[in-house]
Design a protein around this motif. Structure first.
Motif, PDB file in Angstrom:
ATOM      1  N   LYS A 290      -8.159   0.303  -4.062  1.00  0.00           N
ATOM      2  CA  LYS A 290      -9.295   1.158  -4.443  1.00  0.00           C
ATOM      3  C   LYS A 290     -10.561   0.730  -3.719  1.00  0.00           C
ATOM      4  N   ALA A 291     -10.789  -0.589  -3.645  1.00  0.00           N
ATOM      5  CA  ALA A 291     -11.978  -1.084  -2.947  1.00  0.00           C
ATOM      6  C   ALA A 291     -11.913  -0.742  -1.464  1.00  0.00           C
ATOM      7  N   LEU A 292     -10.717  -0.845  -0.876  1.00  0.00           N
ATOM      8  CA  LEU A 292     -10.557  -0.538   0.543  1.00  0.00           C
ATOM      9  C   LEU A 292     -10.882   0.916   0.832  1.00  0.00           C
ATOM     10  N   ARG A 293     -10.447   1.807  -0.042  1.00  0.00           N
ATOM     11  CA  ARG A 293     -10.728   3.225   0.170  1.00  0.00           C
ATOM     12  C   ARG A 293     -12.208   3.542   0.002  1.00  0.00           C
ATOM     13  N   ALA A 294     -12.858   2.807  -0.895  1.00  0.00           N
ATOM     14  CA  ALA A 294     -14.276   3.073  -1.151  1.00  0.00           C
ATOM     15  C   ALA A 294     -15.173   2.401  -0.126  1.00  0.00           C
TER      16      ALA A 294
ATOM     17  N   ARG B  56       3.200 -18.244  -4.817  1.00  0.00           N
ATOM     18  CA  ARG B  56       2.049 -18.097  -5.718  1.00  0.00           C
ATOM     19  C   ARG B  56       1.005 -17.159  -5.128  1.00  0.00           C
ATOM     20  N   ALA B  57       0.669 -17.346  -3.862  1.00  0.00           N
ATOM     21  CA  ALA B  57      -0.324 -16.482  -3.220  1.00  0.00           C
ATOM     22  C   ALA B  57       0.160 -15.042  -3.161  1.00  0.00           C
ATOM     23  N   TYR B  58       1.427 -14.847  -2.824  1.00  0.00           N
ATOM     24  CA  TYR B  58       1.995 -13.501  -2.742  1.00  0.00           C
ATOM     25  C   TYR B  58       1.915 -12.797  -4.092  1.00  0.00           C
ATOM     26  N   LEU B  59       2.237 -13.523  -5.158  1.00  0.00           N
ATOM     27  CA  LEU B  59       2.199 -12.922  -6.481  1.00  0.00           C
ATOM     28  C   LEU B  59       0.792 -12.460  -6.828  1.00  0.00           C
ATOM     29  N   TRP B  60      -0.199 -13.279  -6.516  1.00  0.00           N
ATOM     30  CA  TRP B  60      -1.577 -12.878  -6.812  1.00  0.00           C
ATOM     31  C   TRP B  60      -2.007 -11.680  -5.974  1.00  0.00           C
ATOM     32  N   TYR B  61      -1.595 -11.633  -4.723  1.00  0.00           N
ATOM     33  CA  TYR B  61      -1.918 -10.464  -3.899  1.00  0.00           C
ATOM     34  C   TYR B  61      -1.304  -9.202  -4.497  1.00  0.00           C
ATOM     35  N   VAL B  62      -0.080  -9.312  -4.979  1.00  0.00           N
ATOM     36  CA  VAL B  62       0.580  -8.162  -5.607  1.00  0.00           C
ATOM     37  C   VAL B  62      -0.203  -7.705  -6.832  1.00  0.00           C
ATOM     38  N   LEU B  63      -0.599  -8.645  -7.684  1.00  0.00           N
ATOM     39  CA  LEU B  63      -1.323  -8.291  -8.904  1.00  0.00           C
ATOM     40  C   LEU B  63      -2.684  -7.673  -8.596  1.00  0.00           C
ATOM     41  N   LEU B  64      -3.307  -8.124  -7.514  1.00  0.00           N
ATOM     42  CA  LEU B  64      -4.651  -7.635  -7.166  1.00  0.00           C
ATOM     43  C   LEU B  64      -4.619  -6.382  -6.298  1.00  0.00           C
ATOM     44  N   SER B  65      -3.451  -6.013  -5.793  1.00  0.00           N
ATOM     45  CA  SER B  65      -3.378  -4.925  -4.817  1.00  0.00           C
ATOM     46  C   SER B  65      -3.935  -3.590  -5.304  1.00  0.00           C
ATOM     47  N   PRO B  66      -3.668  -3.155  -6.546  1.00  0.00           N
ATOM     48  CA  PRO B  66      -4.265  -1.884  -6.971  1.00  0.00           C
ATOM     49  C   PRO B  66      -5.788  -1.884  -6.880  1.00  0.00           C
ATOM     50  N   VAL B  67      -6.414  -2.995  -7.243  1.00  0.00           N
ATOM     51  CA  VAL B  67      -7.873  -3.093  -7.154  1.00  0.00           C
ATOM     52  C   VAL B  67      -8.309  -3.162  -5.699  1.00  0.00           C
ATOM     53  N   LEU B  68      -7.593  -3.948  -4.901  1.00  0.00           N
ATOM     54  CA  LEU B  68      -7.944  -4.072  -3.486  1.00  0.00           C
ATOM     55  C   LEU B  68      -7.819  -2.733  -2.771  1.00  0.00           C
TER      56      LEU B  68
ATOM     57  N   ALA C 271      -7.668 -11.349   4.096  1.00  0.00           N
ATOM     58  CA  ALA C 271      -8.024 -10.300   5.051  1.00  0.00           C
ATOM     59  C   ALA C 271      -6.784  -9.750   5.743  1.00  0.00           C
ATOM     60  N   CYS C 272      -5.783 -10.600   5.984  1.00  0.00           N
ATOM     61  CA  CYS C 272      -4.546 -10.137   6.622  1.00  0.00           C
ATOM     62  C   CYS C 272      -3.809  -9.162   5.701  1.00  0.00           C
ATOM     63  N   TRP C 273      -3.720  -9.515   4.414  1.00  0.00           N
ATOM     64  CA  TRP C 273      -3.081  -8.607   3.456  1.00  0.00           C
ATOM     65  C   TRP C 273      -3.806  -7.259   3.431  1.00  0.00           C
ATOM     66  N   ILE C 274      -5.130  -7.299   3.386  1.00  0.00           N
ATOM     67  CA  ILE C 274      -5.927  -6.062   3.323  1.00  0.00           C
ATOM     68  C   ILE C 274      -5.814  -5.288   4.642  1.00  0.00           C
ATOM     69  N   LEU C 275      -5.736  -5.994   5.771  1.00  0.00           N
ATOM     70  CA  LEU C 275      -5.525  -5.312   7.044  1.00  0.00           C
ATOM     71  C   LEU C 275      -4.206  -4.549   7.050  1.00  0.00           C
ATOM     72  N   GLY C 276      -3.170  -5.154   6.462  1.00  0.00           N
ATOM     73  CA  GLY C 276      -1.904  -4.437   6.352  1.00  0.00           C
ATOM     74  C   GLY C 276      -2.044  -3.175   5.527  1.00  0.00           C
ATOM     75  N   MET C 277      -2.797  -3.253   4.431  1.00  0.00           N
ATOM     76  CA  MET C 277      -3.040  -2.073   3.614  1.00  0.00           C
ATOM     77  C   MET C 277      -3.839  -1.038   4.392  1.00  0.00           C
ATOM     78  N   ALA C 278      -4.830  -1.508   5.157  1.00  0.00           N
ATOM     79  CA  ALA C 278      -5.658  -0.587   5.951  1.00  0.00           C
ATOM     80  C   ALA C 278      -4.827   0.124   7.007  1.00  0.00           C
TER      81      ALA C 278
ATOM     82  N   ALA D  68       0.830  -1.211   0.000  1.00  0.00           N
ATOM     83  CA  ALA D  68       0.000   0.000   0.000  1.00  0.00           C
ATOM     84  C   ALA D  68       0.861   1.256   0.000  1.00  0.00           C
ATOM     85  N   ARG D  69       1.961   1.232   0.735  1.00  0.00           N
ATOM     86  CA  ARG D  69       2.846   2.393   0.746  1.00  0.00           C
ATOM     87  C   ARG D  69       3.486   2.602  -0.617  1.00  0.00           C
ATOM     88  N   SER D  70       3.868   1.508  -1.251  1.00  0.00           N
ATOM     89  CA  SER D  70       4.512   1.615  -2.560  1.00  0.00           C
ATOM     90  C   SER D  70       3.560   2.103  -3.632  1.00  0.00           C
ATOM     91  N   LEU D  71       2.264   1.830  -3.465  1.00  0.00           N
ATOM     92  CA  LEU D  71       1.292   2.204  -4.491  1.00  0.00           C
ATOM     93  C   LEU D  71       1.016   3.696  -4.532  1.00  0.00           C
TER      94      LEU D  71
END
Length: 402
Positions: free
Chosen positions: A175-179, A161-173, A219-226, A69-72
């Motif tokens: 935006k959803a988190l902010r909304a 594999r899971a980490y890579l998918w979280y990275v790819l989905l992070s921009p969308v996640l 949820a843990c990944w998103i909590l870190g972003m939050a 989230a910081r890098s984005l």
């Protein structure tokens, strides 16, 4: 278990304007180091209570989400490319060693009777959008590596594999988190409930396994972003300490009512793991003291913690095979009659094996860890116990904070 140490070469605009640079959060470094140590101990001992004591995978995903989230603040494509550049070279080196060993032992296109699919699936060792394949049932090296070593070798790759998918989905996640903060954070847990209740039943193995990992640790990944976005700090101070234990205890209750114990711990109960990790992670983030300098009592450990953070990917990727080699070598001591008769307790103890494991991990750090430096565009170092130094525009070198 992230296991990624993020390097920032240029501070965000608001920090540059203030004349400051982003500093490493030493509290997060400590959590990551503890998570790695716990992962190694758990994979050696299999003690069911260890994931309850410290849910390492949830913690590592939360820390990675925070850094993502910081890098984005920078363009998403640039950030994703940088994350992949850091993640993939250590995997490629692992694949060169592991796949070569498997092929030498007879694993190849005809191993499963589908040569075309074998070559296609082999590309997952290059970009792990799904689990890379490995040779099942391969013989070991007598006295040094146990049988079916490839399964242990490939065991940690689900995290990559899971980490890579979280990275790819992070921009969308993000935006959803902010909304919609609450809905976005709880969505993976809701997905875990849907899987557990059988409301979602997908064919095959690859897509269901990926979605299960997302429902368990998303949820843990998103909590870190939050946390990085300041969303958790905007909550009244009493909310997290009041709600988080209830969520964690719900996960514990579910586990205890579904046969929790050796061989059936949180790792085999996605919903229980999701709830326990969620509750624990949000508490750890709530407590977060944001250390920019090490507290006095932790300074003696700063070098070891820095090393674990600097080589997190290498340690995670190679620790399973180190455990297998250490256990195989230790079992050979039972062949010495004097040891068997006089110190059987020592031969049965896990602690000497753990020491051997960490010696082998140290050898892997020396042999393979430099790839992480190259991936981060840093000068290769054999034993990084201090901050890397990067060249500034003026040609001078400075310590790199993060």
């Amino acid at each position: 278990m992230t296991m990624q140490q993020t390097t920032v070469t240029e501070a965000p605009k608001d920090e540059r304007a203030a004349g400051t640079e982003p500093a490493r959060d030493r509290y997060f470094d400590l959590l990551r180091a503890l998570a790695l140590f716990r992962v190694v101990l758990y994979h050696l001992t299999g003690w069911a209570w260890l994931p309850l004591l410290f849910p390492s995978m949830g913690v590592m995903f939360a820390l990675a989400g925070n850094l993502m989230a910081r890098s984005l603040r920078r363009p998403a494509v640039q950030v994703i490319r940088g994350r992949m550049r850091r993640l993939l070279p250590p995997l490629w080196l692992l694949g060169v060693v592991g796949v070569t060993g498997m092929v030498l032992q007879g694993w190849g296109p005809d191993a499963d009777g589908h040569p075309g699919w074998w070559w296609l699936h082999l590309t997952f060792w290059i970009v792990p959008l799904s689990d890379p394949p490995y040779g099942e049932g391969l013989p070991g090296l007598h006295g040094f590596v146990g049988e079916n070593w490839a399964a242990d070798f490939a065991g940690p790759l689900w995290y990559i594999r899971a980490y890579l998918w979280y990275v790819l989905l992070s921009p969308v996640l993000l935006k959803a988190l902010r909304a919609l903060p609450v809905g976005t954070i709880l969505a993976p847990v809701a997905l875990a409930v849907a899987f557990e209740q059988g409301w979602i039943d997908l064919p095959g193995e690859r897509i269901p396994s990926a979605l299960t990992d997302f429902s368990t640790f998303g949820a843990c990944w998103i909590l870190g972003m939050a946390h990085q976005e300041g969303i958790l700090r905007r909550l009244p101070r009493y909310v997290v300490p009041s709600v988080a234990p209830v969520i964690a205890l719900a996960g514990l209750w579910y586990a205890l009512h579904h046969g929790f114990g050796p061989g059936n711990d949180l790792d085999s109960m996605p919903l229980a793991q999701a709830l326990w990790s969620f509750g624990t992670v949000v508490l750890l983030l709530h407590v977060s003291p944001s250390w920019t300098e090490w507290p006095h009592r932790l300074r003696r450990w700063s070098g070891a913690i820095t090393l674990l953070n600097s080589r997190a990917v290498t340690i995670y990727l190679w620790h399973n095979i180190c455990i297998l080699v250490a256990a195989t070598l230790w079992d050979r001591l039972w062949g010495f009659e004097a040891l068997e008769q006089n110190v059987p307790g020592l031969l049965e103890s896990v602690w000497p094996v753990l020491a051997v494991v960490w010696v082998l991990i140290g050898c892997c750090v020396l042999a393979f860890g430099w790839v992480e430096d190259l991936a981060a565009r840093q000068r290769p170092r054999l034993w990084p116990t201090g901050a890397p130094r990067v060249r500034t525009r003026g040609g001078r070198r400075r310590a790199q904070p993060d």
